[in-house]
Design a protein around this motif. Structure first.
Motif, PDB file in Angstrom:
ATOM      1  N   ARG A  31      39.423  76.788  57.411  1.00  0.00           N
ATOM      2  CA  ARG A  31      38.937  78.161  57.225  1.00  0.00           C
ATOM      3  C   ARG A  31      39.754  78.886  56.152  1.00  0.00           C
ATOM      4  NH1 ARG A  31      35.596  81.023  60.666  1.00  0.00           N
ATOM      5  NH2 ARG A  31      34.668  79.883  62.397  1.00  0.00           N
ATOM      6  N   PHE A  32      41.061  78.716  56.179  1.00  0.00           N
ATOM      7  CA  PHE A  32      41.887  79.356  55.161  1.00  0.00           C
ATOM      8  C   PHE A  32      41.608  78.772  53.777  1.00  0.00           C
ATOM      9  CE2 PHE A  32      44.525  81.290  58.486  1.00  0.00           C
ATOM     10  CZ  PHE A  32      44.880  82.490  57.879  1.00  0.00           C
ATOM     11  N   THR A  33      41.397  77.480  53.708  1.00  0.00           N
ATOM     12  CA  THR A  33      41.074  76.849  52.421  1.00  0.00           C
ATOM     13  C   THR A  33      39.751  77.363  51.880  1.00  0.00           C
ATOM     14  OG1 THR A  33      42.296  74.840  53.012  1.00  0.00           O
ATOM     15  CG2 THR A  33      40.645  74.647  51.272  1.00  0.00           C
TER      16      THR A  33
ATOM     17  N   ALA B 229      42.125  69.288  66.646  1.00  0.00           N
ATOM     18  CA  ALA B 229      40.939  69.806  65.955  1.00  0.00           C
ATOM     19  C   ALA B 229      41.058  71.299  65.660  1.00  0.00           C
ATOM     20  CB  ALA B 229      39.697  69.527  66.801  1.00  0.00           C
ATOM     21  N   ALA B 230      41.658  72.056  66.574  1.00  0.00           N
ATOM     22  CA  ALA B 230      41.772  73.501  66.367  1.00  0.00           C
ATOM     23  C   ALA B 230      42.650  73.807  65.162  1.00  0.00           C
ATOM     24  CB  ALA B 230      42.327  74.169  67.615  1.00  0.00           C
ATOM     25  N   ALA B 231      43.752  73.089  65.024  1.00  0.00           N
ATOM     26  CA  ALA B 231      44.645  73.292  63.882  1.00  0.00           C
ATOM     27  C   ALA B 231      43.944  72.922  62.581  1.00  0.00           C
ATOM     28  CB  ALA B 231      45.917  72.460  64.058  1.00  0.00           C
ATOM     29  N   THR B 232      43.219  71.802  62.603  1.00  0.00           N
ATOM     30  CA  THR B 232      42.506  71.367  61.402  1.00  0.00           C
ATOM     31  C   THR B 232      41.437  72.380  61.002  1.00  0.00           C
ATOM     32  OG1 THR B 232      42.863  69.045  61.980  1.00  0.00           O
ATOM     33  CG2 THR B 232      41.086  69.534  60.417  1.00  0.00           C
ATOM     34  N   ALA B 233      40.684  72.890  61.988  1.00  0.00           N
ATOM     35  CA  ALA B 233      39.620  73.849  61.701  1.00  0.00           C
ATOM     36  C   ALA B 233      40.183  75.140  61.119  1.00  0.00           C
ATOM     37  CB  ALA B 233      38.830  74.148  62.974  1.00  0.00           C
TER      38      ALA B 233
ATOM     39  N   PRO C 195      50.268  79.608  75.245  1.00  0.00           N
ATOM     40  CA  PRO C 195      49.198  78.601  75.283  1.00  0.00           C
ATOM     41  C   PRO C 195      48.269  78.642  74.084  1.00  0.00           C
ATOM     42  CG  PRO C 195      48.729  80.407  76.796  1.00  0.00           C
ATOM     43  CD  PRO C 195      50.125  80.611  76.315  1.00  0.00           C
ATOM     44  N   CYS C 196      48.086  79.814  73.474  1.00  0.00           N
ATOM     45  CA  CYS C 196      47.149  79.920  72.358  1.00  0.00           C
ATOM     46  C   CYS C 196      47.735  79.310  71.087  1.00  0.00           C
ATOM     47  CB  CYS C 196      46.793  81.382  72.124  1.00  0.00           C
ATOM     48  SG  CYS C 196      45.388  81.613  71.019  1.00  0.00           S
ATOM     49  N   SER C 197      48.971  79.649  70.792  1.00  0.00           N
ATOM     50  CA  SER C 197      49.583  79.067  69.594  1.00  0.00           C
ATOM     51  C   SER C 197      49.734  77.564  69.735  1.00  0.00           C
ATOM     52  CB  SER C 197      50.934  79.721  69.304  1.00  0.00           C
ATOM     53  OG  SER C 197      51.805  79.612  70.416  1.00  0.00           O
ATOM     54  N   ALA C 198      49.980  77.096  70.971  1.00  0.00           N
ATOM     55  CA  ALA C 198      50.047  75.651  71.199  1.00  0.00           C
ATOM     56  C   ALA C 198      48.702  74.997  70.910  1.00  0.00           C
ATOM     57  CB  ALA C 198      50.476  75.369  72.642  1.00  0.00           C
ATOM     58  N   HIS C 199      47.623  75.670  71.310  1.00  0.00           N
ATOM     59  CA  HIS C 199      46.274  75.146  71.076  1.00  0.00           C
ATOM     60  C   HIS C 199      45.988  74.998  69.582  1.00  0.00           C
ATOM     61  CE1 HIS C 199      41.923  74.698  71.417  1.00  0.00           C
ATOM     62  NE2 HIS C 199      41.772  75.758  70.632  1.00  0.00           N
ATOM     63  N   TYR C 200      46.390  76.003  68.798  1.00  0.00           N
ATOM     64  CA  TYR C 200      46.079  75.989  67.366  1.00  0.00           C
ATOM     65  C   TYR C 200      47.111  75.247  66.521  1.00  0.00           C
ATOM     66  CZ  TYR C 200      42.183  79.248  67.835  1.00  0.00           C
ATOM     67  OH  TYR C 200      40.968  79.826  68.146  1.00  0.00           O
ATOM     68  N   SER C 201      48.126  74.691  67.151  1.00  0.00           N
ATOM     69  CA  SER C 201      49.165  74.013  66.378  1.00  0.00           C
ATOM     70  C   SER C 201      48.914  72.513  66.232  1.00  0.00           C
ATOM     71  CB  SER C 201      50.535  74.239  67.031  1.00  0.00           C
ATOM     72  OG  SER C 201      50.598  73.621  68.302  1.00  0.00           O
ATOM     73  N   ARG C 202      47.874  72.020  66.860  1.00  0.00           N
ATOM     74  CA  ARG C 202      47.631  70.580  66.794  1.00  0.00           C
ATOM     75  C   ARG C 202      46.144  70.284  66.969  1.00  0.00           C
ATOM     76  NH1 ARG C 202      50.141  71.714  71.704  1.00  0.00           N
ATOM     77  NH2 ARG C 202      48.829  71.354  73.562  1.00  0.00           N
TER      78      ARG C 202
END
Length: 354
Positions: free
Chosen positions: A193-195, A185-189, A176-183
């Motif tokens: 952060r890395f940029t 607003a969470a993915a964009t944020a 569920p966590c990787s799914a959350h960060y794969s698309r």
């Protein structure tokens, strides 16, 4: 009369020999005094010929938080056995350790830090005062610099918290966590952060070069946290708590991406890169016994002494009462492993090992 002349000759030769001995002794003494005057005090037996100035910059992984004994006076929680201090003692260099828990590249190293996490995790009345930008400790007199930073800039602690919450909601099933960060607003944020980290880290290394043009710089990467989730049990707070097993490979990929960025930045600036990940695989939070070099989310403290860390409100809500919220940091074995690699890197950069 003949015997008298012989005695006189023998006495003369004796006086001549004695005089030569006195002269030689005087010359030897003079040479010894001259050599002593020309030899610096630092070159005495067992001491380095010239002591170097070493400045350590970084976050909680460099500060060695939760490894006893630590200094709780300013909210940074620097351990007396973190890798900068262990390396400095081994190399006999002068250390300025300004590492600090919760530091980010921008808010902590390049600029003052106002968010301080300890330990101790509960601040004194009125809180801790802000810490000056760590990079101010670097000057033209600095010979060696280590930089261990970046995890807070990408929000790794927040990511772990999200994974704990989503893993609990899914009863440990799926990812569920990787799914959350794969698309969305969470993915964009996360990408932003890395940029931002890449931009800020470039600025940090440039600032270090400006302040200390002759200093030798080493960028210290992060050790393995969850490179292998096989030994982790769902719901074990000594490990990853309620993070779903399906999310553990993704968490590892975030850390490897972070280390890749740090390695790239080191190479671009001409700094050395200290890889603490490769040699710590198999020793992450899911390992057992002495093979584990990483604290779990909540764990028993390591290191000498009896320091404890009274839990804050969030920590009290997590099971395993009486233990500290160590939240995935190196334990004593971990900090010692870091120190060995950093010592080796600084030696290769020119620090003399005595």
């Amino acid at each position: 009369m003949t015997e008298g002349r012989g005695d006189m000759a023998m006495n003369a030769r004796a006086r001549t020999t004695a005089g030569r001995r006195i002269a030689l002794a005087a010359a030897a003494t003079a040479l010894t005094v001259a050599a002593a005057a020309l030899t610096p005090a630092s070159a005495a037996p067992g001491a380095p010929a010239a002591s170097l100035d070493y400045v350590a910059l970084g976050d909680s992984y460099s500060a060695g938080v939760f490894v006893r004994p630590w200094d709780g006076g300013d909210g940074c929680g620097r351990s007396e056995v973190n890798y900068p201090r262990q390396a400095a003692r081994r190399l006999k260099v002068r250390l300025t350790d300004v590492t600090c828990s919760a530091a980010e590249v921008r808010a902590g190293l390049l600029e003052p830090q106002t968010e301080l996490k300890g330990p101790p995790s509960v601040p004194p009345p009125g809180g801790w005062g802000p810490r000056p930008a760590q990079v101010r400790a670097v000057s033209a007199d600095t010979d060696l610099v280590t930089v261990g930073i970046g995890g807070n800039s990408v929000g790794f602690a927040d990511i772990v918290r999200t994974c704990v919450e989503r893993g609990l909601g899914a009863f440990g099933l799926g990812s569920p966590c990787s799914a959350h960060y794969s698309r969305g607003a969470a993915a964009t944020a996360l990408e932003e952060r890395f940029t931002t980290l890449r931009t800020d880290f470039t600025a940090l290394l440039a600032e270090i070069r400006t302040r200390a043009p002759k200093a030798r710089v080493a960028v210290v990467g992060y050790p393995a946290v969850v490179d292998d989730g096989a030994g982790c049990g769902w719901g074990s707070w000594h490990q990853l708590g309620t993070v779903a097993k399906g999310d553990m490979p993704w968490l590892d990929s975030v850390e490897r991406r972070l280390n890749g960025l740090l390695r790239e930045q080191a190479g671009r600036s001409g700094a050395a890169y200290v890889d603490t990940y490769a040699s710590s695989t198999g020793h992450g939070v899911c390992a057992s016994g002495e093979q584990r070099w990483m604290y779990g989310i909540k764990d028993s403290l390591t290191g000498e002494g009896a320091q404890s860390d009274p839990p804050g409100e969030l920590c009290r809500s997590i099971p395993a009462p009486g233990e500290a919220c160590t939240v995935l940091h190196p334990n004593l074995r971990g900090t010692t492993h870091q120190a060995e690699l950093v010592t080796r890197a600084l030696t290769e950069l020119g620090a003399s090992r005595i």
